[in-house]
Design a protein around this motif. Structure first.
Motif, short mmCIF file in Angstrom:
data_model
loop_
_atom_site.label_atom_id
_atom_site.label_comp_id
_atom_site.label_asym_id
_atom_site.label_seq_id
_atom_site.Cartn_x
_atom_site.Cartn_y
_atom_site.Cartn_z
N ILE A 76 0.87 -1.18 0.00
CA ILE A 76 0.00 0.00 0.00
C ILE A 76 0.90 1.23 0.00
N PRO A 77 0.70 2.18 -0.91
CA PRO A 77 1.57 3.36 -0.94
C PRO A 77 1.55 4.11 0.39
N LEU B 102 5.23 -2.56 7.98
CA LEU B 102 3.86 -2.50 8.50
C LEU B 102 2.85 -3.06 7.51
N THR B 103 2.99 -2.70 6.25
CA THR B 103 2.00 -3.13 5.26
C THR B 103 2.15 -4.60 4.90
N ASP B 104 3.38 -5.08 4.83
CA ASP B 104 3.61 -6.43 4.33
C ASP B 104 3.71 -7.50 5.41
N SER B 105 4.08 -7.10 6.65
CA SER B 105 4.29 -8.10 7.70
C SER B 105 3.40 -7.91 8.92
N ILE B 106 3.29 -6.69 9.41
CA ILE B 106 2.54 -6.47 10.65
C ILE B 106 1.04 -6.46 10.41
N PHE B 107 0.60 -5.78 9.35
CA PHE B 107 -0.83 -5.69 9.05
C PHE B 107 -1.11 -6.18 7.62
N GLU C 172 -5.28 4.22 5.58
CA GLU C 172 -5.94 4.83 6.74
C GLU C 172 -6.03 3.87 7.91
N GLY C 173 -6.30 2.59 7.63
CA GLY C 173 -6.39 1.61 8.70
C GLY C 173 -5.08 1.44 9.43
N ILE C 174 -3.98 1.41 8.68
CA ILE C 174 -2.66 1.24 9.30
C ILE C 174 -2.28 2.49 10.10
N VAL C 175 -2.59 3.66 9.56
CA VAL C 175 -2.28 4.90 10.28
C VAL C 175 -3.08 4.97 11.58
N LEU C 176 -4.32 4.52 11.56
CA LEU C 176 -5.11 4.46 12.80
C LEU C 176 -4.43 3.59 13.84
N ALA C 177 -3.90 2.45 13.39
CA ALA C 177 -3.20 1.55 14.31
C ALA C 177 -1.96 2.23 14.89
N LEU C 178 -1.25 2.99 14.07
CA LEU C 178 -0.06 3.70 14.55
C LEU C 178 -0.43 4.72 15.63
N HIS C 179 -1.49 5.48 15.39
CA HIS C 179 -1.91 6.48 16.38
C HIS C 179 -2.38 5.80 17.67
N TYR C 180 -3.07 4.67 17.55
CA TYR C 180 -3.52 3.94 18.74
C TYR C 180 -2.32 3.52 19.58
N CYS C 181 -1.33 2.93 18.92
CA CYS C 181 -0.16 2.44 19.66
C CYS C 181 0.63 3.60 20.28
N LYS D 181 -23.47 0.00 8.82
CA LYS D 181 -24.81 0.23 8.31
C LYS D 181 -25.04 1.71 8.00
N ALA D 182 -24.33 2.58 8.71
CA ALA D 182 -24.55 4.01 8.54
C ALA D 182 -24.15 4.48 7.14
N ILE D 183 -23.04 3.93 6.61
CA ILE D 183 -22.57 4.37 5.30
C ILE D 183 -22.72 3.29 4.24
N GLY D 184 -23.19 2.11 4.63
CA GLY D 184 -23.49 1.07 3.67
C GLY D 184 -22.29 0.41 3.01
N ARG D 185 -21.17 0.35 3.70
CA ARG D 185 -19.99 -0.32 3.14
C ARG D 185 -19.06 -0.72 4.28
N GLU D 186 -18.02 -1.47 3.92
CA GLU D 186 -17.03 -1.88 4.91
C GLU D 186 -16.08 -0.73 5.23
N VAL D 187 -15.70 -0.64 6.50
CA VAL D 187 -14.70 0.32 6.94
C VAL D 187 -13.67 -0.43 7.77
N GLU D 188 -12.47 0.13 7.83
CA GLU D 188 -11.41 -0.51 8.61
C GLU D 188 -11.35 0.12 10.00
#
Length: 333
Positions: free
Chosen positions: A16-17, A35-40, A47-56, A76-83
Motif C-alpha cells: 500500500i503506498p 507495517l504493510t507487508d508483515s505487521i498488518f 488509513e487503517g494502518i495509520v489508525l493503528a499507529l496512532h492507537y499504539c 450500516k450508517a454508510i453502507g460499506r465496509e470500513v477498517e
C-alpha cells in the motif's frame, strides 16, 4: 556530504503506498513497508494502518509487536465496509498487567463438543457460490481471571458460547464461520472467553478485542447476528463437562412461517441446488430425529414452491401428514 538516497526498486515497493503522516510518528519508508507487508497484511487501506499507529502511540505500545489488529467491519450508517482498529488479546492482558492488580488466570474450561452444519452463500472470484461447512466446536468456554481487590485475590469468570461469538463470513447476514474459526474453533473461543473475563475483572481498562469484533457489524444493536438454527448432528461430552458446568446454547425463536402453495410441486420443477440442500437437511434430521428443528430451519429459508416441496418431503421422511402452510392455516380459520 550526505549521499542521496537511492529510489526504491519496483519489487521493493510496499503493498500500500505510504501516505503523508504526522512527523511525530517517525515513520520511514522502510518501516511502512514492514507495517504493510508483515505487521498488518490484512489491512486494505493506508488509513487503517495509520489508525493503528496512532492507537499504539497513544497507548505507549510497540507497533512492531502487533498489539492491535486492523479489522474490516460493515457499517450500516454508510453502507460499506470500513477498517477499524481493535486490540488483540495480548494487548488486553498487557493492560491488565500494567495495573499491578492482575493476579493470574486459570486454564480454560470447555463445554461439550458439538458438530453442526452451516450453509450460506459467499462471494468468490466475482460470483456468489453456495457453500456448506460442517464444524466441530465446544459449546462454550470460560476462563477465570483473578484481580487483587482490597488485598484479596478475587475471581472473575464470564462464559462465552461459540454460536454467539464466532465470526461470520459476510458479517451478521451469514451463518458461515470464517476460515480461522473453522481451523481453530477452540483457540478462537478461548481468546474471546479470556477477553470477556478480563473486561469483567478490569472494566475500566479492558475493551473488546479483534477476535471478538471480526465478522461483526457496526451499529450491532440495529442488526443483531442471526441465530444459527441448523440441526445439531452430534454432541460428545468432554471431561470438562460436570453437573455444575452444564449449559445450553440459547435457541432463537422461530420466525413466522413463510407463505407457500397448498400443494407440493414436482421436484423436477425446482432449482436443483435448492432441492439438494433441502434433501440434505432432511437427511440430517432423519439421522438425529431433529424433525422440529429441520421444519423451523426450512420455514425460515424457503418460500413458495420451495417451501411446499420441503414440507412435503419432510412429512414423507417422518411418515406423517405434511404440516400446514400459512395459506392452509388461514383457510382453516
Amino acid at each position: 556530504m550526505a549521499r542521496p538516497s537511492k529510489p526504491i526498486a519496483a519489487t521493493d515497493q510496499p503493498r500500500i503506498p505510504m501516505p503523508a503522516v504526522d512527523p511525530a510518528l517517525n515513520l520511514t519508508p522502510s518501516t511502512w513497508k514492514v507495517l504493510t507487508d508483515s505487521i498488518f497484511p490484512a489491512a486494505k487501506t493506508a488509513e487503517g494502518i495509520v489508525l493503528a499507529l496512532h492507537y499504539c502511540a497513544a497507548r505507549n505500545l510497540d507497533v512492531m509487536k502487533r498489539p492491535v489488529h486492523v479489522v474490516s467491519m460493515y457499517s450500516k450508517a454508510i453502507g460499506r465496509e470500513v477498517e477499524t482498529v481493535w486490540p488483540g488479546i495480548a494487548e488486553v492482558q498487557t493492560t491488565a498487567a500494567r495495573t499491578g492488580q492482575w493476579a493470574g488466570l486459570d486454564a480454560p474450561r470447555f463445554g461439550p463438543v458439538c458438530e453442526r452444519s452451516f450453509v450460506g452463500r459467499v462471494r468468490r472470484d466475482g460470483s456468489w457460490q453456495d457453500l456448506e461447512l460442517t464444524v466441530s466446536f465446544p459449546e462454550w468456554c470460560e476462563v477465570t481471571v483473578y484481580r487483587l481487590v482490597g488485598g484479596q485475590r478475587c475471581p472473575f469468570t464470564e462464559p462465552v458460547f461459540w454460536l454467539e461469538a464466532y465470526a461470520r463470513l459476510g458479517g451478521s447476514y451469514s451463518e458461515l464461520p470464517t476460515d480461522m474459526w473453522v481451523k481453530r474453533p477452540r483457540g478462537q473461543l478461548m481468546k474471546c472467553a479470556k477477553a470477556a473475563s478480563l473486561r469483567a475483572a478490569f472494566p475500566e481498562e479492558a475493551t473488546y478485542t479483534a477476535e471478538e469484533m471480526e465478522g461483526k457489524v457496526i451499529e450491532a444493536d440495529a442488526a443483531l447476528p442471526a441465530q444459527v438454527t441448523t440441526p445439531v448432528v452430534s454432541v460428545v461430552a468432554t471431561p470438562s463437562e460436570t453437573a455444575t458446568d452444564k449449559r445450553q446454547t440459547p435457541i432463537a425463536g422461530a420466525s413466522e412461517p413463510a407463505a407457500a402453495p397448498t400443494s407440493a410441486p414436482d421436484a423436477a420443477s425446482l432449482d436443483a441446488a435448492m432441492r439438494q440442500r433441502i434433501d440434505k437437511v432432511i437427511a440430517r434430521a432423519a439421522d438425529n430425529a431433529a424433525w422440529k428443528q429441520a421444519e423451523q430451519y426450512l420455514r425460515e429459508r424457503c418460500t413458495g414452491a420451495d417451501l411446499a416441496y420441503a414440507l412435503a418431503a419432510l412429512s414423507r421422511a417422518q411418515g406423517t401428514t405434511p404440516p400446514e402452510t400459512d395459506t392452509e392455516q388461514k383457510q382453516a380459520a
